[in-house]
Every structure is written in structure tokens, then in C-alpha cells.
Design an enzyme around this catalytic site. Structure first.
Site, short mmCIF file in Angstrom:
data_model
loop_
_atom_site.label_atom_id
_atom_site.label_comp_id
_atom_site.label_asym_id
_atom_site.label_seq_id
_atom_site.Cartn_x
_atom_site.Cartn_y
_atom_site.Cartn_z
N SER A 154 3.62 -1.90 -7.49
CA SER A 154 3.87 -0.54 -7.02
C SER A 154 4.03 -0.50 -5.51
O SER A 154 4.95 -1.10 -4.96
CB SER A 154 2.74 0.38 -7.49
OG SER A 154 3.04 1.72 -7.23
N ALA A 422 -2.04 11.49 -5.68
CA ALA A 422 -1.45 10.30 -5.06
C ALA A 422 0.05 10.24 -5.35
O ALA A 422 0.58 9.23 -5.80
CB ALA A 422 -2.14 9.04 -5.56
N LYS A 434 3.91 8.57 -14.79
CA LYS A 434 4.55 9.14 -13.61
C LYS A 434 5.93 8.53 -13.42
O LYS A 434 6.16 7.39 -13.77
CB LYS A 434 3.68 8.91 -12.38
CG LYS A 434 3.34 7.46 -12.06
CD LYS A 434 2.38 7.38 -10.90
CE LYS A 434 1.96 5.96 -10.59
NZ LYS A 434 1.15 5.36 -11.67
#
Length: 610
Positions: A154, A422, A434
Site C-alpha cells: 500500500s 485513514a 476501500k
């Protein structure tokens, strides 16, 4: 065997050298032995990288507690065995990877282990083409796979990588699957025959039809889903003059966003929007930013500079694997980067307006529900109370938000959206995780709709504060060099700071504690039998407190959560205050931070450790 090795390292070094067939990491261990760097070898070999609900994530180096090919093979062997036991008649796996160093090799090793275990593998990458993380859960649902793995770290530093696991429902794994998979990994550590020869294994499996390269097909389906489920009105978009800047932050986002923009939104790069040229192409060096996270200070500087030079007021960004989304907007006083909570509220506001336009019969049979993590803003909760829809907190992480959305949908709820502070936003119409690109699609429509009404995102937020209350946050973290220090801090709060005979501290500095929830020990002060309203995890440190300042107004309230990070060496603090106006809310958050630092994080023997 290498000579002069200490007795307490001989077994672990010998085991590594007997199992590792990656030339680079093999030589890395040999080099440490030659240098006599026994402390480093102890650090890397004495323990194994812990498998949890976030899968695996660590620095890429040789060693059993680092990210490397051997650890990936061992993890996949255990994972594949566990999944075979759960779904013996559905051995289908999805594998994808981003552009980070070693991601391709890790993904190929993962695919090969699945193939050797009898799985059919849907492989989402082709030469020099990557996928953003949400494509894995999207594909898991479309091909009815029993498991999916995405190789990505990520927004972590460039030398990190990770191994993210999705279950058969397209959500990240939750307990008890994580601990069961960890046990299965421990029972399946010896590399099996042929798992290192992924080129031959994948070539043969492709001929036999057991390995399917499906990036293009799945991307086409993903775009079709985005168009049908998330696009409502793009015909009125401004065209012919760039009105926003996009940056993929050296990640994989642009390869897909460009197709979405041109084929679905009818927007053309350099005509309708601009892309930061230095950050356009996937680059694992992330050379223009200190930290490849759009939230970090300075990460959007190049994008804002480009926008400023072209008279553009809007900047949008995705993180390197394009599952997170950020926004900056130019207002009268200059540029303002919206917080994750700001963006989350804006999405919720937009989805509420859309829902109210639905047919009354549908709304009667599908009540609206929205979700956010418990460390995110309570502003949506306040809106839900006033506007009459269902809202719920979950534990942090989209593994919880996604699974809860599925449960609510099974009960007839319409769940268009969930988020955590976040900068993570989930739109279940595409997948239960997400997704920074679906978030971009929705936000661009919302933004254009508001601007056509003479409103900006800031206007919407100001109106919301007037109606639902002024909420302001002050979030941060302490770097914890020694993981045991986090446990010691929480032990101090529970055992030393809490008065004898009490279940929790009733005051913290000049804050009066109103409610106390400890999801590690399983205690909540304001529920029947003091049973928490969220799942308890004894292996994870997390306390949430609601308090009021002495002498404050009746509506003033501070809510803060302390938790140990599951993926980084950090002790995280999330503070949100509600007050009558913004200056007072900000004052309360900063005051609370100072109180916590003084009362809990500056104790003798602790302050010098952070």
C-alpha cells in the site's frame, strides 16, 4: 555449514540455507554470517513474521520475519491448505500484484503454490501491467473464488512489501480465520516440490487451462460495474479546460483511472484534467516524496503546484496501490487538504441526497445504512440521528466494515458507503473494500454537482457543522521502537493509573471520563453487564474513552481512541472534540493531546522510549 556460527544460531541459519532458493536472499544470510553480524541474524531468524488479519507486511530482506520469497511460499502453503479444508469443492484463487520491488516474483510464487495445491488460479497481471488492490476482491466475487491474494504494501516505505488475503466473500479475513491460517502456515513450512520453479509451473498450467490471465477481462467488468453502479450524471461535466489535477503518487492508479476517465466520464487528460508528470508512471522508488502516502505533509505539493500554475482549484490523489483517496481544494485563504473525516462526511452527505431521490417503494423496503470505523469522526452518527438513517461503528479496518456491510445488506439495508479516517472509502456496488478509483469517480460527480449549485466542498462542511455540530480531530502517533513498550503503556493505564478498586480511571488530568471501552480486556462501562458493543481481541491493544472537560459547556465532548498499529511500529492516538465553534473544538483536541502526553506517554521510563 558456515564456520564460527554461535550454537544458538546454527539451527535457524541451517534451516534458512536449506529452504531458500532465492539467490539474493540466500547470499544475504551468508554475507551476514561472513561478517559475524550475529545480532542482525538473531533479529531476522529467531521469530517468524506474524500472520494476522492484515496478512503479512514487512521490510523486504532475508529472514523468517521479513518479506521475501521463502516467507511468501510458506504463507501460501499454509493458506492454501486451510482454504482447501474450508472449500474442498471450490479450489479457485485470485492473485494480483502492484509495482513494488519483488511484487511480481512474490505473486508468481503465490500463484505457483496454489497451482501445486490443485487450485485454478485467476492471475490479474500481465507484463508491465499492474492492478490496483481492489481488483482482487472484485475478481474474487466475480469468479466465485474461495481466496484472493494481493501483493502490495500500500503506502508503506519503498523497501516494504505485503501479502493481503481476501476470503471467499471478497472481504479481508477476520478472526478466527487469521489465527487458523497462522497455525496452518506453521504446519506447512517445508517448501514443496516445484514451488520455486514458477516459470515452468505457470507455463504448463496456462496450457492446461488451470492458470487464466484475466487482467483485461476483469478490468472491463470492473469498469462496467463502475459505470452502471456509481455513475449518475457526467453529461454536465465541464469539458475543454482542465478543472482538476490527479496524481497517482508513483503508483498503479493512472493506468486504470485514465481508462475510467476517457471511457466512462468522457474526460481527456490534458484537455479536461491534468496529471502530475513526475508521479504519473509506476515507480517503486517513489523519488518525489519522502513517504508515498497522500496524507503525509508535502506529498501533494507537486499536484498543488501544477494546479496553481493552471488556475485549477481541485486536486485528487490515490496512494500507490490506489485503494486510498485524498483531496485538496483551493479556498479563499489558500489550499486546504481535506482530512479523511472531511471526505468521509462529504461522501455520506452526497449518498444521502442520492438516496432521497430513489423511488419511495425502494426506500421503504431498503432502509439506508452507513458505516465507519470507531476511530473515525462521529459526525455521520450525528447526521444519522437527525436525518433518520441507520449508522454503525465498526472496528478499524475494512475487513470489519466490509463484512458488516454484507450482513446489513442480507437484512435488507441499502449500504452505499463506508469509510475510515485513514482516507479509505468503500462503495459496495463495486467491492467490499476501500477503493481509491471508485472514490474518485463518486467525488468528481459530487464536486461538480455542488459547484454547479454555487457550493464548494468547504461550503458543504460549514453547513454540516452548523446543523450537526462542530467536530474537529487531532490525530497522531508515537513511534514505538520496542513492540513491548505498547503493552507496557496500556498496562500502566489499566493497572497503575486506574485507582485501586475501580474498573477504569474516572478522571484524566482535568477531563471527566463519561464512558470507557477496552476491547483488549473486554470491558465497557455503559453497556449491560459491561460487555463491549464491538468484538474483543486480547492480542490487540485498544481503548476508547468519551470525556468532558471541567467547566466546559454541556455540549462539549472529547472522544479519543488509543490503539497499537497492526502493520507499523506505532502507537496511534485518535482525538475528536465536539464544541459550539471551531476554535473551541480545536482547542479541546490539542488540550486532550497534551493531557494524554503528560499523564500517560511521559511517564518515567517511557518518554525516552518513543
Amino acid at each position: 555449514m558456515i564456520s564460527n556460527v554461535p550454537e544458538d544460531l546454527k539451527q535457524s541459519i541451517g534451516l534458512w540455507l536449506s529452504q531458500d532458493r532465492n539467490e539474493k536472499t540466500y547470499k544475504e544470510i551468508v554475507g551476514l554470517c561472513d561478517a559475524g553480524n550475529w545480532s542482525e541474524l538473531h533479529e531476522r531468524l529467531n521469530s517468524r513474521l506474524k500472520f494476522g488479519t492484515a496478512g503479512l507486511r514487512a521490510r523486504m530482506e532475508a529472514g523468517f520475519n521479513r518479506m521475501n520469497t521463502l516467507v511468501v511460499i510458506q504463507a501460501t502453503q499454509g493458506l492454501s491448505q486451510y482454504i482447501k479444508e474450508q472449500f474442498p469443492d471450490r479450489l479457485i484463487a485470485v492473485v494480483g500484484h502492484d509495482h513494488r520491488f519483488n511484487s511480481g516474483d512474490f505473486a508468481k510464487a503465490t500463484a505457483t503454490v496454489f497451482l501445486k495445491a490443485g487450485f485454478k488460479v485467476h492471475y490479474l497481471n500481465q507484463e508491465d501491467c499492474f492492478v490496483h488492490t481492489p481488483m482482487v476482491p472484485f475478481t474474487v466475487n466475480r469468479v466465485r473464488a474461495s481466496v484472493g491474494v494481493m501483493i502490495t504494501a500500500s503506502h508503506n516505505p519503498k523497501l516494504d512489501n505485503g501479502y493481503k488475503v481476501y476470503y471467499s466473500n471478497g472481504c479481508q479475513i477476520i478472526p478466527p480465520h487469521d489465527s487458523a491460517i497462522a497455525k496452518s502456515i506453521e504446519a506447512n513450512l517445508a517448501p514443496r516440490d516445484g514451488v520455486w520453479d514458477w516459470h515452468q509451473a505457470m507455463k504448463q498450467a496456462a496450457i492446461e487451462g488451470r492458470l487464466v490471465y484475466e487482467r483485461d477481462q476483469m478490468l472491463e467488468q470492473y469498469m462496467k460495474c463502475v459505470k452502471e453502479s456509481l455513475v449518475t450524471d457526467v453529461d454536465s461535466f465541464s469539458r475543454g479546460k482542465p478543472w482538476f489535477v490527479y496524481t497517482p503518487m508513483h503508483g498503479v492508479g493512472y493506468q486504470i483511472f485514465d481508462q475510467i476517465a476517457s471511457k466512462i466520464l468522457q474526460l481527456r487528460v490534458d484537455r479536461d484534467f491534468l496529471v502530475v508528470p513526475e508521479q504519473l508512471n509506476p515507480d517503486p522508488e517513489f523519488y518525489t516524496v519522502q513517504f508515498p502516502n497522500p496524507e503525509e505533509k508535502g506529498a501533494l505539493d507537486l499536484a498543488i503546484e501544477l494546479a496553481e500554475n493552471h488556475g485549477i482549484k481541485l486536486v485528487i490523489a490515490s496512494d500507490p496501490d490506489a485503494d486510498r483517496f485524498s483531496v485538496a481544494f483551493k479556498e479563499f485563504h489558500g489550499w486546504r487538504q481535506l482530512t479523511g473525516n472531511d471526505i468521509g462526511f462529504l461522501f455520506a452527505y452526497y449518498e444521502l441526497q442520492k438516496y432521497r431521490g430513489f423511488d419511495a417503494e425502494y426506500r421503504n423496503s431498503h432502509p439506508l445504512a452507513m458505516l465507519n470505523s470507531t476511530v473515525s469522526s462521529q459526525m455521520i452518527s450525528s447526521m444519522a440521528t437527525l436525518e433518520g438513517f441507520y449508522h454503525e461503528d465498526t472496528l478499524t479496518g475494512f475487513k470489519w466494515i466490509g463484512n458488516r456491510a454484507l450482513e446489513l445488506e442480507s437484512r435488507g439495508y441499502y449500504v452505499p458507503f463506508g469509510f475510515e479516517e485513514a482516507i479509505g472509502y468503500m462503495f459496495p456496488a463495486t467491492e467490499y473494500d476501500k477503493d481509491g478509483l471508485s472514490a474518485a469517480v463518486v467525488f468528481l460527480q459530487a464536486y461538480h454537482s455542488w459547484m454547479s449549485q454555487g457550493k464548494s466542498p468547504i461550503t458543504i462542511l460549514d453547513e454540516a457543522s452548523a446543523k450537526y455540530g462542530v467536530f474537529r480531530e487531532y490525530n497522531g502517533y508515537y513511534v514505538v521502537a520496542d513492540p513491548s513498550l505498547t503493552d507496557r503503556v496500556f498496562a500502566y493505564i489499566r493497572e497503575d493509573y486506574t485507582p485501586k478498586g475501580e474498573s477504569y480511571p474516572r478522571t484524566i488530568g482535568d477531563l471527566q471520563v463519561k464512558t470507557f471501552r477496552d476491547l483488549t480486556t473486554g470491558y465497557q462501562s455503559d453497556t449491560p453487564n459491561n460487555i463491549p458493543n464491538l468484538p474483543v481481541d486480547p492480542s490487540s491493544q485498544m481503548i476508547t474513552i468519551v470525556a468532558q472537560p471541567n467547566g466546559g459547556e454541556s455540549e462539549e465532548q472529547v472522544r479519543f481512541t488509543l490503539r497499537g498499529s497492526g502493520t507499523e511500529p506505532k502507537l496511534k492516538i485518535y482525538i475528536e472534540a465536539r464544541a459550539k465553534d471551531e476554535p473551541r473544538a480545536k482547542e479541546l483536541t490539542r488540550h486532550t493531546w497534551e493531557i494524554l502526553r503528560e499523564e500517560w506517554f511521559s511517564r518515567p521510563g517511557l518518554s525516552t522510549k518513543f
